[in-house]
Design a protein around this motif. Structure first.
Motif, PDB file in Angstrom:
ATOM      1  N   LYS A 161       0.835  -1.200   0.000  1.00  0.00           N
ATOM      2  CA  LYS A 161       0.000   0.000   0.000  1.00  0.00           C
ATOM      3  C   LYS A 161       0.869   1.249   0.000  1.00  0.00           C
ATOM      4  N   GLU A 167      -3.003   8.772   8.645  1.00  0.00           N
ATOM      5  CA  GLU A 167      -4.271   8.038   8.614  1.00  0.00           C
ATOM      6  C   GLU A 167      -4.123   6.726   7.833  1.00  0.00           C
ATOM      7  N   ASP A 168      -3.320   6.739   6.779  1.00  0.00           N
ATOM      8  CA  ASP A 168      -3.116   5.523   5.983  1.00  0.00           C
ATOM      9  C   ASP A 168      -2.465   4.413   6.805  1.00  0.00           C
ATOM     10  N   THR A 170      -3.121   3.569   9.830  1.00  0.00           N
ATOM     11  CA  THR A 170      -4.042   2.923  10.773  1.00  0.00           C
ATOM     12  C   THR A 170      -4.706   1.679  10.197  1.00  0.00           C
ATOM     13  N   SER A 171      -4.788   1.577   8.879  1.00  0.00           N
ATOM     14  CA  SER A 171      -5.480   0.439   8.263  1.00  0.00           C
ATOM     15  C   SER A 171      -4.546  -0.724   7.943  1.00  0.00           C
ATOM     16  N   LEU A 172      -3.262  -0.580   8.250  1.00  0.00           N
ATOM     17  CA  LEU A 172      -2.289  -1.602   7.884  1.00  0.00           C
ATOM     18  C   LEU A 172      -2.157  -2.666   8.970  1.00  0.00           C
ATOM     19  N   ASN A 174      -0.406  -5.076  11.550  1.00  0.00           N
ATOM     20  CA  ASN A 174       0.760  -4.857  12.407  1.00  0.00           C
ATOM     21  C   ASN A 174       1.683  -6.062  12.335  1.00  0.00           C
TER      22      ASN A 174
END
Length: 388
Positions: A161, A167-168, A170-172, A174
Motif C-alpha cells: 500500500k 491516517e493511511d 491505521t489500516s495496515l 501490524n
C-alpha cells in the motif's frame, strides 16, 4: 538420468494455475508428477499423476510428500523452507533451492540481498512491526509518501500500500514489514531469466506491465516492451545480475522500475513461472513452462525470442460479484483474430481473484494492445448473484 516415460517423479508444491500450466508440459513429455495443494479443488489436481491435499507451510506434510521424489519444484513461494532444507540433506533435488527461497520469501531479507549484492533497488527501512513506523516518522527517519510492504505472504497486490499520511497507517496490518521509497517511475518492466542446473542462462525479451489502479494487480503485459533499445539491454543486464547473485535454478521473474531518468531498479522477484511470462505460451519459441522444466532437469535451454508480438490480459473477478463463476462475453472475444483465452478452472469467483488470462498476438504490438483493450471491455468474470 532418464525423465521421459519412466518412473522418475517430479513433485510440485502448489496446484494453482501455474501448476496446471506446468503440467501441460509434463504431459507433453510424459513426465510423472505429484502435486501438493491445500485445496481439494486445486486447478492442477486433474492433470497430475498423483494429487495430495495438504498444508504447504506444514513441515511434516511437505517432508512426507517429497521424501521419495526425484526432484521437487514450486509454483508458489510460501512453502515450508525447513522441510526443503532437510529434503536436500536427504538427497532430494530441490529447485529453486531452500537457500534461494529463504532469501526471496521475506521482502526485508530480499531487499537486504539486493543492497549487499550491489543490485540497484529503491531505498528502504525494515520494521519488526508496522506500529514502529509511526515512531520513525515522528523522529524524521522516514517521510511521507512511501510504500508499505508486508514482509511475508503478500501476493497479487495484497500486502502492498502507498502510505501518504498518518491516517493511511491505521489500516495496515501490524506485521513485519518494509517502508520503501516511492519511486516516480516511467513504467514497470519485467524480465524472465532461465538458468539450468548446468549454469546455462537465457533471458526473455523485456515486457511492459500495466497495473490496475485500485487492485495493484497486473492488468496488461506487453511483449516487446515499448522502450528504447538501450533501456531494454540494461534491464536484461540487471535481471541477469540478480540471477547470478542468487545462483537460482529454474525461472526467475525479475520485476523492475524504469525511472524517468531511464535508471533500472529491481522491485522484487519470483523464482518460478510468472504472470509476466504467460504471453510466451502463444508468443515465444519456448514457453516459460517448458523452459522451467528444461532448466530444473538440466536440459539445454530453448529459444527465448518471440515469434510474434503479444499482449496478455488478466481475467480477474469483477467487483461486486462472488460465487459460482460465469464468464460473460467469452464467445464475443473468440470472434477477434489472434485471441486465445486460458481459463484456470477455479469454480468460485470473488473481486480481483485471478481466474484466467487472454493472450492476443499480432505482428504489430500496438494493434495487439488495441485488441487487448477490446477484450477487456467485452469480457467480465462474474457470478450469478451480486454481493449483497
Amino acid at each position: 538420468m532418464e525423465y521421459f516415460s519412466t518412473d522418475f517423479t517430479l513433485g510440485i508444491l502448489g496446484g494453482g494455475q501455474l501448476g496446471k500450466m506446468l503440467l501441460y508440459e509434463t504431459r507433453k513429455w510424459d513426465i510423472r508428477t505429484r502435486v501438493l495443494d491445500p485445496s481439494p479443488e486445486a486447478p492442477a489436481r486433474l492433470a497430475c499423476n498423483e494429487f495430495v491435499q495438504g498444508d504447504l507451510m506444514d513441515y511434516q506434510t511437505v517432508f512426507d510428500f517429497a521424501k521419495d521424489l526425484d526432484l521437487l519444484t514450486i509454483e508458489i513461494e510460501n512453502v515450508n523452507v525447513e522441510a526443503l532444507e532437510d529434503l536436500e540433506k536427504k538427497g532430494v533435488r530441490v529447485y529453486p533451492s531452500s537457500e534461494t527461497l529463504k532469501t526471496i520469501q521475506n521482502k526485508g531479507r530480499q531487499k537486504l540481498f539486493y543492497r549487499d549484492s550491489g543490485i540497484p533497488t529503491a531505498g528502504f527501512s525494515r520494521f519488526a512491526y508496522t506500529s514502529e513506523i509511526q515512531d520513525s516518522v515522528e523522529n524524521g527517519g522516514i517521510t511521507f509518501p512511501f510504500v508499505w510492504k508486508s514482509a511475508r505472504f503478500g501476493y497479487d497486490g495484497q500486502g502492498v500500500k502507498i502510505v501518504r499520511n498518518r491516517e493511511d497507517l491505521t489500516s495496515l496490518a501490524n506485521v513485519e514489514c518494509i517502508a520503501e521509497e516511492l519511486i516516480p517511475f516511467e513504467n514497470e518492466l519485467a524480465v524472465v531469466v532461465a538458468r539450468n542446473s548446468e549454469g546455462e542462462t537465457r533471458t526473455y525479451p523485456v515486457v511492459e506491465m500495466e497495473f490496475h489502479p485500485e487492485a495493484n494487480q497486473v492488468e496488461y503485459v506487453l511483449c516487446p516492451a515499448r522502450i528504447p533499445e538501450e533501456v531494454g539491454l540494461r534491464a536484461q543486464e540487471v535481471a541477469l545480475m540478480v540471477s547470478q547473485k542468487l545462483g537460482h535454478v529454474g525461472l526467475l521473474a525479475v520485476e523492475l522500475f524504469r525511472t524517468r531518468e531511464d535508471t533500472i531498479l529491481v522491485n522484487e522477484v519470483a523464482p518460478r513461472p510468472h504472470n509476466s511470462g504467460h504471453y510466451s505460451i502463444e508468443g515465444s519459441y519456448t514457453n516459460q513452462f517448458e523452459q522451467h522444466l528444461r532448466a530444473i532437469l538440466g536440459l539445454p535451454l530453448g529459444r527465448t525470442d518471440s515469434k510474434v508480438s503479444a499482449v496478455m490480459v488478466n481475467l480477474v473477478g469483477a467487483e461486486g460479484f462472488e460465487g459460482q463463476v460465469h464468464y460473460r462475453g467469452l464467445e464475443d472475444i473468440l470472434k477477434l483474430p489472434g485471441v486465445t483465452p486460458h481459463i484456470y478452472g477455479k469454480k468460485q469467483t470473488r473481486p480481483f481473484r485471478k481466474m484466467g488470462h487472454v493472450t492476443i498476438v499480432d505482428p504489430n504490438i500496438d494493434m495487439a494492445r488495441d485488441r487487448a483493450k477490446l477484450v477487456k471491455e467485452n469480457i467480465a468474470v462474474v457470478s450469478k448473484h451480486k454481493i449483497s
